[in-house]
Design a protein around this motif. Structure first.
Motif, PDB file in Angstrom:
ATOM      1  N   ASP A  20       0.870  -1.176   0.000  1.00 17.35           N
ATOM      2  CA  ASP A  20       0.000   0.000   0.000  1.00 17.35           C
ATOM      3  C   ASP A  20       0.913   1.234   0.000  1.00 17.35           C
ATOM      4  O   ASP A  20       1.241   1.797   1.048  1.00 17.35           O
ATOM      5  CB  ASP A  20      -0.905  -0.034   1.219  1.00 17.35           C
ATOM      6  CG  ASP A  20      -1.842   1.151   1.309  1.00 17.35           C
ATOM      7  OD1 ASP A  20      -1.691   2.131   0.531  1.00 17.35           O
ATOM      8  OD2 ASP A  20      -2.723   1.121   2.191  1.00 17.35           O
ATOM      9  N   VAL A  21       1.348   1.619  -1.181  1.00 19.35           N
ATOM     10  CA  VAL A  21       2.336   2.677  -1.345  1.00 19.35           C
ATOM     11  C   VAL A  21       1.826   4.001  -0.785  1.00 19.35           C
ATOM     12  O   VAL A  21       2.576   4.731  -0.119  1.00 19.35           O
ATOM     13  CB  VAL A  21       2.747   2.822  -2.827  1.00 19.35           C
ATOM     14  CG1 VAL A  21       3.660   4.011  -3.037  1.00 19.35           C
ATOM     15  CG2 VAL A  21       3.408   1.535  -3.322  1.00 19.35           C
ATOM     16  N   GLU A  22       0.571   4.327  -1.025  1.00 21.53           N
ATOM     17  CA  GLU A  22       0.040   5.625  -0.572  1.00 21.53           C
ATOM     18  C   GLU A  22       0.079   5.746   0.949  1.00 21.53           C
ATOM     19  O   GLU A  22       0.490   6.779   1.488  1.00 21.53           O
ATOM     20  CB  GLU A  22      -1.376   5.844  -1.102  1.00 21.53           C
ATOM     21  CG  GLU A  22      -1.490   5.844  -2.616  1.00 21.53           C
ATOM     22  CD  GLU A  22      -0.549   6.826  -3.312  1.00 21.53           C
ATOM     23  OE1 GLU A  22      -0.393   7.961  -2.810  1.00 21.53           O
ATOM     24  OE2 GLU A  22       0.015   6.460  -4.351  1.00 21.53           O
ATOM     25  N   THR A  23      -0.357   4.703   1.644  1.00 19.45           N
ATOM     26  CA  THR A  23      -0.324   4.741   3.111  1.00 19.45           C
ATOM     27  C   THR A  23       1.105   4.783   3.609  1.00 19.45           C
ATOM     28  O   THR A  23       1.443   5.563   4.510  1.00 19.45           O
ATOM     29  CB  THR A  23      -1.068   3.521   3.697  1.00 19.45           C
ATOM     30  OG1 THR A  23      -2.447   3.600   3.303  1.00 19.45           O
ATOM     31  CG2 THR A  23      -0.969   3.486   5.211  1.00 19.45           C
ATOM     32  N   VAL A  25       3.885   5.887   2.150  1.00 23.75           N
ATOM     33  CA  VAL A  25       4.499   7.201   1.916  1.00 23.75           C
ATOM     34  C   VAL A  25       3.849   8.260   2.805  1.00 23.75           C
ATOM     35  O   VAL A  25       4.521   9.155   3.312  1.00 23.75           O
ATOM     36  CB  VAL A  25       4.442   7.578   0.420  1.00 23.75           C
ATOM     37  CG1 VAL A  25       4.901   9.008   0.192  1.00 23.75           C
ATOM     38  CG2 VAL A  25       5.298   6.605  -0.389  1.00 23.75           C
ATOM     39  N   GLY A  26       2.542   8.151   3.022  1.00 21.41           N
ATOM     40  CA  GLY A  26       1.852   9.098   3.880  1.00 21.41           C
ATOM     41  C   GLY A  26       2.321   9.064   5.329  1.00 21.41           C
ATOM     42  O   GLY A  26       2.195  10.054   6.044  1.00 21.41           O
ATOM     43  N   ARG A  50       9.462  12.082   0.221  1.00 21.19           N
ATOM     44  CA  ARG A  50       8.259  11.337  -0.162  1.00 21.19           C
ATOM     45  C   ARG A  50       8.192  11.032  -1.657  1.00 21.19           C
ATOM     46  O   ARG A  50       7.815   9.928  -2.048  1.00 21.19           O
ATOM     47  CB  ARG A  50       7.019  12.117   0.256  1.00 21.19           C
ATOM     48  CG  ARG A  50       6.752  12.063   1.728  1.00 21.19           C
ATOM     49  CD  ARG A  50       5.500  12.836   2.068  1.00 21.19           C
ATOM     50  NE  ARG A  50       5.192  12.736   3.482  1.00 21.19           N
ATOM     51  CZ  ARG A  50       4.432  13.601   4.112  1.00 21.19           C
ATOM     52  NH1 ARG A  50       3.902  14.626   3.453  1.00 21.19           N
ATOM     53  NH2 ARG A  50       4.188  13.455   5.406  1.00 21.19           N
ATOM     54  N   HIS A  54       8.076   7.356  -3.020  1.00 18.28           N
ATOM     55  CA  HIS A  54       6.872   6.964  -3.759  1.00 18.28           C
ATOM     56  C   HIS A  54       7.234   6.361  -5.107  1.00 18.28           C
ATOM     57  O   HIS A  54       6.717   5.309  -5.489  1.00 18.28           O
ATOM     58  CB  HIS A  54       5.947   8.167  -3.935  1.00 18.28           C
ATOM     59  CG  HIS A  54       4.604   7.808  -4.476  1.00 18.28           C
ATOM     60  ND1 HIS A  54       4.378   7.626  -5.829  1.00 18.28           N
ATOM     61  CD2 HIS A  54       3.421   7.579  -3.847  1.00 18.28           C
ATOM     62  CE1 HIS A  54       3.114   7.303  -6.007  1.00 18.28           C
ATOM     63  NE2 HIS A  54       2.513   7.265  -4.826  1.00 18.28           N
ATOM     64  N   THR A  58       6.491   2.491  -5.995  1.00 19.38           N
ATOM     65  CA  THR A  58       5.537   2.235  -7.075  1.00 19.38           C
ATOM     66  C   THR A  58       6.142   1.258  -8.077  1.00 19.38           C
ATOM     67  O   THR A  58       5.474   0.339  -8.541  1.00 19.38           O
ATOM     68  CB  THR A  58       5.128   3.552  -7.765  1.00 19.38           C
ATOM     69  OG1 THR A  58       4.506   4.388  -6.779  1.00 19.38           O
ATOM     70  CG2 THR A  58       4.168   3.310  -8.902  1.00 19.38           C
TER      71      THR A  58
END
Length: 140
Positions: A20-23, A25-26, A50, A54, A58
């Protein structure tokens, strides 16, 4: 409600396992970094910021290795409330070959204000090197 360093690390590990790249990196601080002191050739020593993290994750999420589970997870909270040390065994599959993958990991996190400042991942590089070699032989 204030989130603890341990809770941030737990979420980071879950996001990493699930790709879960978005979480993931977040949870990083804007100028936070990932570092692999022991790594096979071709793996960067350090990724900072970030956007860079990311981009790398990805590309990695294009499934070189699919992780199924992390076993024998032990978290060590230290006298420094920002530092968490984690030990675990990662199990998954080399996507190109279907071969099983097992990696032993020790990671050191520094968390401040709910964000990961640093994530130093002390992987055993040998299983990753074997996975790369088997994928190359399979033509992946």
């Amino acid at each position: 409600m204030t989130v603890t360093s341990r809770e941030v690390v737990e979420r980071m590990l879950q996001a990493g396992r699930e790709m879960d790249v978005e979480t993931f990196v977040g949870l990083m601080a804007p100028d936070g970094y990932l570092e692999w002191p022991y790594r096979p050739p071709g793996v960067p020593a350090r990724l900072q910021g970030r956007a860079v993290i990311h981009r790398h994750l990805t590309e990695a999420a294009k499934a070189f290795i699919a992780f199924d589970e992390f076993r024998d997870l032990v978290m060590h909270e230290t006298t420094d409330p920002e530092v968490i040390i984690v030990e675990y065994d990662a199990y998954g599959t080399v996507v190109a070959t279907g071969a099983p993958f097992h990696q032993t990991v020790i990671a050191v996190f520094r968390v401040r204000d709910g964000q990961v400042l640093s994530y130093r991942d002390y992987i055993n590089p040998l299983p990753l090197m074997e996975a790369y070699a088997s994928a190359a032989q399979a033509g992946a």
